[in-house]
Each structure stands twice: as structure tokens, then as C-alpha cells.
Scaffold this active site. Structure first.
Site, short mmCIF file in Angstrom:
data_model
loop_
_atom_site.label_atom_id
_atom_site.label_comp_id
_atom_site.label_asym_id
_atom_site.label_seq_id
_atom_site.Cartn_x
_atom_site.Cartn_y
_atom_site.Cartn_z
N GLU A 282 0.82 -1.21 0.00
CA GLU A 282 0.00 0.00 0.00
C GLU A 282 0.86 1.27 0.00
O GLU A 282 0.42 2.31 -0.48
CB GLU A 282 -0.94 0.01 1.21
CG GLU A 282 -2.14 -0.89 1.06
CD GLU A 282 -3.21 -0.66 2.10
OE1 GLU A 282 -4.31 -1.20 1.91
OE2 GLU A 282 -2.95 0.04 3.09
N LYS A 417 -13.91 -0.12 -4.07
CA LYS A 417 -14.98 0.16 -3.10
C LYS A 417 -16.17 0.82 -3.80
O LYS A 417 -17.34 0.46 -3.53
CB LYS A 417 -14.45 1.07 -1.99
CG LYS A 417 -13.46 0.41 -1.06
CD LYS A 417 -13.02 1.38 0.03
CE LYS A 417 -12.02 0.73 0.98
NZ LYS A 417 -11.56 1.67 2.03
#
Length: 434
Positions: A282, A417
Site C-alpha cells: 500500500e 470500493k
């Protein structure tokens, strides 16, 4: 005095690293210390182990003591940085099989959306005394929010008005759905610092409280991290192994090695691999950049991925984590018939053979063209794991900065998402024609 952590490698001289990266590393180091580097609003982890107050630590230990006294089973709800760090350290420091008699069982939920997992967890609770630790900055992250909704219903049906005494929330100081629920319901709560992102949060209450409940010595964990802060405070590459590791990774990437494999020979360290992968993945994987973080658990993976590492595409390098001192060992017995031909090993132990296997694998992979790094950790205990956690966090930040990246954002996770919300018909998200 035993040195907690050393870095061994033969790919390039430290003087060469200093020549190539020294000035840049010093500039980044100074910018981080002054709070002027990109993403500096999320540098709170950098000195948190020194800044956590005695009261905060005592409150966490007190809450952990209450949970340990009142529960046989504690379910920790979280995902990503709210889950991986605590699970990694718990696995690294816990017995393989029987837990200590005074420790409650600590299980995790909210890290997946498996109906079977949740159904079986609810069934497994059975007649056990249960408590919940729910970890979420917002309280609305889909996976843990769903898990908490299910668990909260279970707790309220089972314990009624006293359910709130068995729930601890770790969340934002003043905002978000979980903070509002904690205030309304009277949950004991702890704060996720606003200046620390999820993947850098394991040495805050996010990791410390679940670990204290599991019986991990969090004071020793923090002591190891404090020692790392002291040892890794120098801006010079030649005396800072975290910056050496970051510079080595950047150099190898520039030479075409864009995959790093973290390798270890300790089964209890496998979940730590997952925390490490999130930390570096990340922090660096954005804008078409970064080193892809992978991991192997040896000797198991010598019989699967070992072939590729030895003889596949030469775009990878390997970082071994080795613990010099093992707490326990097992001798190999002699056999009268010796049908398996192993009597030549009967004067050795499993750890001794494991060590030989590591050196044999390293030698083979090096000869196969894989650049090798080795992190030698003095011991697999709370102190040294705390040291290693901080080492990787600092290395990761420096490595990302050396690649011109912000280590603390993750813009790529928003797209999936949004797609999920659209497909689930969340209010405000339009369904696109397929």
C-alpha cells in the site's frame, strides 16, 4: 551487548549506497523530522512508542485485564491495518498449539465476508464467555462494520444491558459511526491517533490492546520499538540499517528487480509476512510504481515456489528474516534399522538442520542470480519483534520517498470500493449498465 538486528548483503558496498543515495536520504530524513515531507500529517507513528503516556498504557493494560478476567474468548473485529499487525505479532509470539492457561482465546472477524466463517464462529462461541474488540477509524468500513453488526446483535441477545461492558471500541477521537455508537452505548474506548494510518498503527492501541489481551508483553514490545527509534535516528546510510535496506531496495528496483520476496524459516512468522506485504504494497504500489511484495515460508515453499525462485524470470530479489536464538528445539533420534537413511543426522536437532537448509537455499538462489539480503534478528520475542516492526515501518517510509512516492496514501483502493457500493445499490451510487 547483543545487537537486536543486523542487515547482511553482498550486492553492493555501503560506500556505493552512500555515494548514490546518501544526500537524498539525508534530505528526506530531515524533512521527515521537520514534518515537511509529503504526507507528513501521517508521521505520528515515527515517535509514538516514546510518546505514549503512562496513563494511556495503564488504561490499555487495565482494559485488557478486565477482558482477560471476564472472557474465555475475545473476538477482534477489523481489517487491513486494524487486523494484520495484531494477528502477525500474536502468531509470532504465541505457542503453536496449547495456549497459556490464563490467556483467553483471541479470534478475528471482519477480515472476510465468508458466511460460513461467521456462522461457524457464532456457533463456536457456544457457552464460552465472550468479549469484543472492534477496531475501525470510521465504523463504516464494509467488512468489519457488517461483522460488528452481527456480533452486536449476538451480544445484546445474550448479555442484554450488560453487553456494553464486554465491548471495547478503538476508533477516531471524536468523529465517525463507531465513535457515536461507543458514546451512546457506553463502550470502553481507545483512540486511533489521527496522524497514524492503518498500516502503521500496530504499536498504538489498535495492536497493543488485542495483544495485551492475548498475553503478549506489550511493554517489552514498545521497549523494542523505542530501542529501534534510538538506533535508527542517524541520517547516515553507513550507520542506519533501515536506510540501508531502503536504499538497497531502490537500487535493485532501478536494476530491474521489481519483486521482493520475504523469506523465513519460522512457521509462526507467516502472518508477519502478510503485515509486511500490506505495509510495502500500500505504501509503494501506486501510479505504476513500486516493488511488488511477495513472501515464502520455507522449507515448505522450497517444494513449490523454490523452482521459480531458482530458475524463473530474474526480476526478483529475496530478503531472509532469521532469528539467531530459538526458544525450543527437538533432537533427532537414532534408528536401529535406519531404513530412511537418516542416522547421519541423529546427532543434530531440527533447528540445526533448519539453519543448514537456510544457508543451502540462500547459496543456491544466489548462484541462480537472485540478489539476497538477510535480516538477522537476535531473538523471536516481544522486544525484538517490536524492534523489527519499527525497522520495517521506517524502511518502508524511506523506500517510498526514495521512489518519489507518498508512503501514506492509498488512492487505488477507492475504485473497487466504489464498484462494490454501486453493485450493492448503496444509496447515492448509480447502477451502470453491463
Amino acid at each position: 551487548m547483543v545487537i537486536p538486528l543486523t542487515l547482511n548483503q553482498s550486492h553492493v558496498s555501503i560506500s556505493k549506497l552512500e555515494e548514490v543515495f546518501g544526500t537524498q536520504v539525508k534530505t528526506i530524513h530531515q524533512e521527515m523530522n521537520k514534518g515537511t515531507s509529503e504526507g507528513a500529517d501521517y508521521l505520528g507513528w515515527k515517535n509514538y512508542p516514546n510518546e505514549i503516556s503512562l496513563n494511556e498504557l495503564e488504561d490499555a493494560l487495565k482494559a485488557a485485564k478486565k477482558l482477560r478476567e471476564n472472557a474465555d474468548l475475545v473476538v477482534v473485529i477489523g481489517i487491513g491495518g486494524s487486523y494484520l499487525g495484531a494477528k502477525a505479532i500474536q502468531d509470532a509470539l504465541s505457542p503453536y498449539f496449547e495456549k497459556n492457561s490464563d490467556d483467553p482465546e483471541v479470534l478475528f472477524a471482519g477480515q472476510n465476508l465468508s458466511g460460513a466463517y461467521m456462522k461457524q464462529l457464532l456457533s463456536y462461541m457456544g457457552s464460552k464467555e465472550v468479549a469484543i474488540i472492534v477496531i475501525s477509524k470510521s465504523g463504516t468500513t464494509t467488512e468489519p462494520a457488517i461483522a460488528f453488526r452481527i456480533m452486536l446483535e449476538y451480544m445484546e441477545k445474550r448479555y442484554g444491558s450488560s453487553a456494553s461492558e464486554r465491548i471495547v471500541a478503538i476508533t477516531d477521537k471524536s468523529e465517525g459511526a463507531l465513535r457515536e455508537m461507543a458514546v451512546r452505548s457506553g463502550f470502553t474506548s481507545f483512540i486511533i491517533p489521527n496522524d497514524i494510518g492503518g498500516r502503521y498503527s500496530v504499536l498504538t492501541p489498535v495492536g497493543l490492546l488485542p495483544l495485551a489481551v492475548a498475553g503478549v508483553d506489550i511493554e517489552q514490545l514498545l521497549a523494542g520499538a523505542k530501542k529501534a527509534i534510538h538506533d535508527l535516528s542517524n541520517a547516515d546510510i553507513d550507520s542506519n540499517i533501515a536506510y540501508q535496506y531502503a536504499a538497497l531496495r531502490t537500487l535493485l528496483l532501478s536494476e530491474g528487480y521489481n519483486v521482493e520476496i520475504l523469506a523465513s524459516f519460522s512457521p509462526s512468522f507467516e502472518t508477519f509476512h502478510e503485515w509486511w506485504k500490506q505495509l510495502f504494497g500500500e505504501s509503494e504500489g501506486k501510479g505504476g510504481n513500486g516493488i511488488f511484495p511477495a513472501a515464502v515460508a520455507y522449507p515448505t515453499d522450497l517444494h513449490s515456489l523454490g523452482q521459480y525462485i531458482q530458475d524463473g524470470q530474474r526480476m526478483l530479489f529475496e530478503t531472509f528474516v532469521h532469528f539467531a536464538e530459538e526458544a525450543e528445539d527437538c533432537a533427532i533420534p537414532s534408528s536401529k534399522e535406519n531404513l530412511d537413511g537418516l542416522n547421519y543426522l541423529s546427532d543434530k536437532t531440527l533447528n540445526e538442520i533448519n539453519e543448514v537448509m537456510m544457508h543451502g537455499a540462500m547459496e543456491a538462489h544466489r548462484d541462480g542470480g537472485v540478489p539476497l539480503l538477510r535480516l538477522e534478528v537476535a531473538k523471536q520475542d516481544a522486544y525484538h519483534v517490536g524492534y523489527l516492526i519499527y525497522f520495517f515501518q521506517l524502511s518502508c517510509a524511506m523506500s517510498a520517498y526514495l521512489q518519489g512516492l507518498n508512503p501514506f496514501d492509498q488512492p487505488g483502493v477507492e475504485e473497487y470500493k466504489n464498484n462494490i457500493f454501486r453493485l450493492l445499490e448503496k444509496p447515492g451510487h448509480v447502477i451502470a449498465a453491463l
